[in-house]
Motif scaffolding. Structure first.
Motif, mmCIF file in Angstrom:
data_model
loop_
_atom_site.group_PDB
_atom_site.id
_atom_site.type_symbol
_atom_site.label_atom_id
_atom_site.label_comp_id
_atom_site.label_asym_id
_atom_site.label_seq_id
_atom_site.Cartn_x
_atom_site.Cartn_y
_atom_site.Cartn_z
ATOM 1 N N LYS A 3 0.683 -0.764 0.091
ATOM 2 C CA LYS A 3 0.280 0.173 0.302
ATOM 3 C C LYS A 3 0.882 1.615 -0.022
ATOM 4 O O LYS A 3 2.605 0.921 -0.051
ATOM 5 C CB LYS A 3 -0.726 0.112 1.031
ATOM 6 N N GLU A 4 -0.194 2.729 0.522
ATOM 7 C CA GLU A 4 0.980 3.700 0.225
ATOM 8 C C GLU A 4 1.595 3.503 1.278
ATOM 9 O O GLU A 4 1.778 2.888 2.664
ATOM 10 C CB GLU A 4 0.189 4.493 0.170
ATOM 11 N N ILE A 5 2.943 3.537 1.277
ATOM 12 C CA ILE A 5 3.280 3.824 2.828
ATOM 13 C C ILE A 5 3.523 5.493 3.188
ATOM 14 O O ILE A 5 4.320 5.809 2.650
ATOM 15 C CB ILE A 5 4.983 2.613 2.630
ATOM 16 N N SER A 6 3.487 5.431 4.390
ATOM 17 C CA SER A 6 3.830 6.787 5.636
ATOM 18 C C SER A 6 5.021 7.229 5.577
ATOM 19 O O SER A 6 6.227 6.224 5.935
ATOM 20 C CB SER A 6 2.971 7.164 5.959
ATOM 21 N N VAL A 7 5.589 8.202 5.737
ATOM 22 C CA VAL A 7 7.091 9.147 6.288
ATOM 23 C C VAL A 7 7.547 8.229 7.311
ATOM 24 O O VAL A 7 8.597 7.221 8.045
ATOM 25 C CB VAL A 7 7.763 10.317 6.334
ATOM 26 N N GLN A 8 6.189 7.713 8.881
ATOM 27 C CA GLN A 8 6.403 7.869 9.704
ATOM 28 C C GLN A 8 6.640 5.977 9.578
ATOM 29 O O GLN A 8 7.112 6.058 10.635
ATOM 30 C CB GLN A 8 5.300 8.150 10.764
ATOM 31 N N THR A 9 5.887 5.460 8.527
ATOM 32 C CA THR A 9 5.499 4.155 8.816
ATOM 33 C C THR A 9 7.117 3.707 7.794
ATOM 34 O O THR A 9 8.080 2.894 8.668
ATOM 35 C CB THR A 9 4.622 3.142 8.169
ATOM 36 N N LEU A 10 7.977 4.292 7.323
ATOM 37 C CA LEU A 10 9.124 4.307 6.729
ATOM 38 C C LEU A 10 10.376 4.112 7.880
ATOM 39 O O LEU A 10 11.222 3.373 8.335
ATOM 40 C CB LEU A 10 9.720 5.028 5.800
ATOM 41 N N LEU A 51 2.942 -3.872 9.596
ATOM 42 C CA LEU A 51 4.071 -4.222 8.791
ATOM 43 C C LEU A 51 3.380 -4.793 7.727
ATOM 44 O O LEU A 51 3.721 -5.826 6.785
ATOM 45 C CB LEU A 51 4.150 -5.058 9.408
ATOM 46 N N ALA A 52 2.280 -5.005 7.449
ATOM 47 C CA ALA A 52 1.400 -4.920 6.067
ATOM 48 C C ALA A 52 1.903 -3.899 5.090
ATOM 49 O O ALA A 52 1.447 -5.089 4.272
ATOM 50 C CB ALA A 52 0.289 -4.583 6.577
ATOM 51 N N CYS A 53 2.772 -3.434 5.792
ATOM 52 C CA CYS A 53 2.920 -2.505 4.045
ATOM 53 C C CYS A 53 3.796 -3.127 3.193
ATOM 54 O O CYS A 53 4.371 -2.605 2.158
ATOM 55 C CB CYS A 53 3.728 -1.322 4.280
ATOM 56 N N PHE B 211 8.533 6.257 -9.834
ATOM 57 C CA PHE B 211 7.393 6.148 -9.689
ATOM 58 C C PHE B 211 6.238 7.365 -8.887
ATOM 59 O O PHE B 211 5.607 7.603 -9.074
ATOM 60 C CB PHE B 211 7.328 5.078 -8.296
ATOM 61 N N LEU B 212 6.769 7.959 -7.921
ATOM 62 C CA LEU B 212 6.339 9.725 -7.844
ATOM 63 C C LEU B 212 7.223 10.090 -6.753
ATOM 64 O O LEU B 212 8.476 9.498 -5.527
ATOM 65 C CB LEU B 212 4.875 8.914 -6.927
ATOM 66 N N ASN B 213 6.301 11.036 -6.585
ATOM 67 C CA ASN B 213 6.667 12.059 -4.687
ATOM 68 C C ASN B 213 8.782 11.838 -5.003
ATOM 69 O O ASN B 213 9.179 11.711 -4.369
ATOM 70 C CB ASN B 213 6.848 11.151 -3.712
ATOM 71 N N PRO B 214 9.543 12.971 -6.404
ATOM 72 C CA PRO B 214 10.792 13.288 -6.541
ATOM 73 C C PRO B 214 11.210 13.710 -4.760
ATOM 74 O O PRO B 214 12.029 13.844 -4.933
ATOM 75 C CB PRO B 214 10.462 13.566 -7.214
ATOM 76 N N ALA B 215 10.506 14.873 -4.365
ATOM 77 C CA ALA B 215 11.084 15.716 -3.747
ATOM 78 C C ALA B 215 10.879 16.127 -2.494
ATOM 79 O O ALA B 215 9.641 15.423 -1.349
ATOM 80 C CB ALA B 215 10.634 17.068 -4.691
ATOM 81 N N ALA B 216 11.729 16.520 -1.089
ATOM 82 C CA ALA B 216 11.186 17.160 -0.194
ATOM 83 C C ALA B 216 10.271 16.350 0.548
ATOM 84 O O ALA B 216 9.907 15.755 0.949
ATOM 85 C CB ALA B 216 9.441 18.586 -0.301
ATOM 86 N N VAL B 217 11.504 15.250 1.722
ATOM 87 C CA VAL B 217 11.401 14.460 2.022
ATOM 88 C C VAL B 217 10.746 14.585 3.162
ATOM 89 O O VAL B 217 10.311 13.858 4.389
ATOM 90 C CB VAL B 217 11.946 13.188 1.851
#
Lengths: 220, 220
Positions: A3-10, A51-53, B211-217
């Motif tokens: 799924k889409e993964i968020s920065v926090q999850t990452l 973890l599902a991500c 994929f997407l989301n190139p910048a600004a992490v």
DNA sequence: GGTATATCGATACTCCATTATCGATATACC
DNA sequence: GGTATATCGATAATGGAGTATCGATATACC
């Protein structure tokens, strides 16, 4: 999974991985989301969502098989394909990063360091070479380096950054305490120790004046 | 002013401060939220909300007087009252932190470092003393140290943490790549380089595979 | 083989941070 | 001194992360 993964999850994924590596190889084959959460201080639902991500190896009644889960997280984070990087600024912090063995496990390989002062050039104790700054551009272009690490004083950081960008670097990891300007397409990640310290010392002050919120400033 | 402040806002405050310090003293007396936001990459509304928590010096038509704003942020962050701290683990990272001059400006004073290996003990180039680990508890209690910085390898971190907590330390700043267990009332802030790197290298990989989301992490 | 149960995974809900909108106001200029 | 305007500050709307609830299911045990 996927799924889409968020920065926090990452940011939490490496923590799961760290913990998994501390488990005895002879121990339980599987671990539950609840157990993982308790060890790391997260809620069990959050663990499952995270973890599902990256994995679908979770099994009812038993949890996640440790080996598969470890592999899935590592795959997702790309710890198998190595990223070459250069480091600019061979001061204390720069040298500390240079000699940090752990980076290889995270898929990061610092190929060389650069510094503008000639007396710092030569070989570092870490075995990495420290080269004069003038050679930066050439090396980056030849080796198609995509990641640059900045550990110079704040006053020089923007200039260094510009050279890196001009040499084809696509991502900047900035340890200098200043804000950098980069083109849209370049990824910038700031490591700001002052920001962390602010959170810490503020909550320390708070807890002393009996205001509120005594603990757990960290993640979540 | 003086509303509840979020961790996110708290982390941005030092960034405003950093930027304000780079402004020429002879320059404009005031700066607008929009200008601040553009310099740092934030939205102007966010800047206003952040600053509203710590200052009421904003004036319509002109913005925030630079001097007053600087003072208000510093006051709020407590950069005027110094926090004494000890550091455990005089490896490369530990030494880098020891010699970082900037801490004093943030109200942090590392009074001494500790290490278990005797050959590291003595004076550091930074001028700070490196003492044997056995003296840690005594010194913390005598000086009523409240903040402990951990820069030892992950395998030793929990043991060091326990000693610090046992010595009366109220907050732990952990640079070891592991999760620590502390009592409820102790504040814990983890500095995890792997987490940062994960975000960075993932977005680098993403941008390459188009994929997407190139910048600004970074922040926000 | 049947049944009880621990745990996962999906959906729904809540809460907090960010973003947008709008009125208020101090400054600058005429 | 009057007026136009840039900017702030408050309130409202949006979005996303975290949390709770509940059904599904694979395993273990009898």
């Amino acid at each position: 999974m996927a799924k889409e993964i968020s920065v926090q999850t990452l940011q939490r994924l490496p923590l799961y991985l760290q913990y998994l590596k501390t488990l005895p190889p002879k121990g339980e084959k599987s671990i539950s989301a609840r157990a993982l959460g308790e060890a790391l201080g997260f809620g069990e639902i959050q663990v499952r969502k995270d973890l599902a991500c990256v994995s679908d190896s979770g099994r009812p009644k038993t949890g996640y098989p440790a080996v598969e889960l470890t592999r899935d997280i590592e795959n997702f984070l790309g710890y198998d394909n190595v990223n070459d990087a250069v480091l600019v600024g061979a001061g204390r912090l720069g040298k500390a990063l240079l000699s940090y063995e752990g980076f290889r496990a995270y898929g990061l390989n610092i190929v060389a360091a650069f510094d503008s002062s000639p007396e710092k050039c030569g070989g570092d104790e870490s075995g990495k070479k420290i080269l004069p700054f003038s050679k930066l551009q050439n090396l980056c272009q030849r080796m198609k380096i995509e990641l640059g690490i900045i550990t110079v004083p704040a006053s020089e950081a923007q200039a260094v950054c510009d050279v890196l960008v001009g040499s084809g670097v696509k991502a900047i990891w900035n340890f200098a305490p200043t804000h950098l300007h980069v083109p849209e397409e370049v990824i910038l990640k700031n490591e700001n120790i002052a920001a962390s310290l602010a959170v810490l010392s503020k909550s320390l002050a708070k807890s002393e004046s009996q205001f509120l919120n005594p603990a757990a400033v960290n993640e979540r």
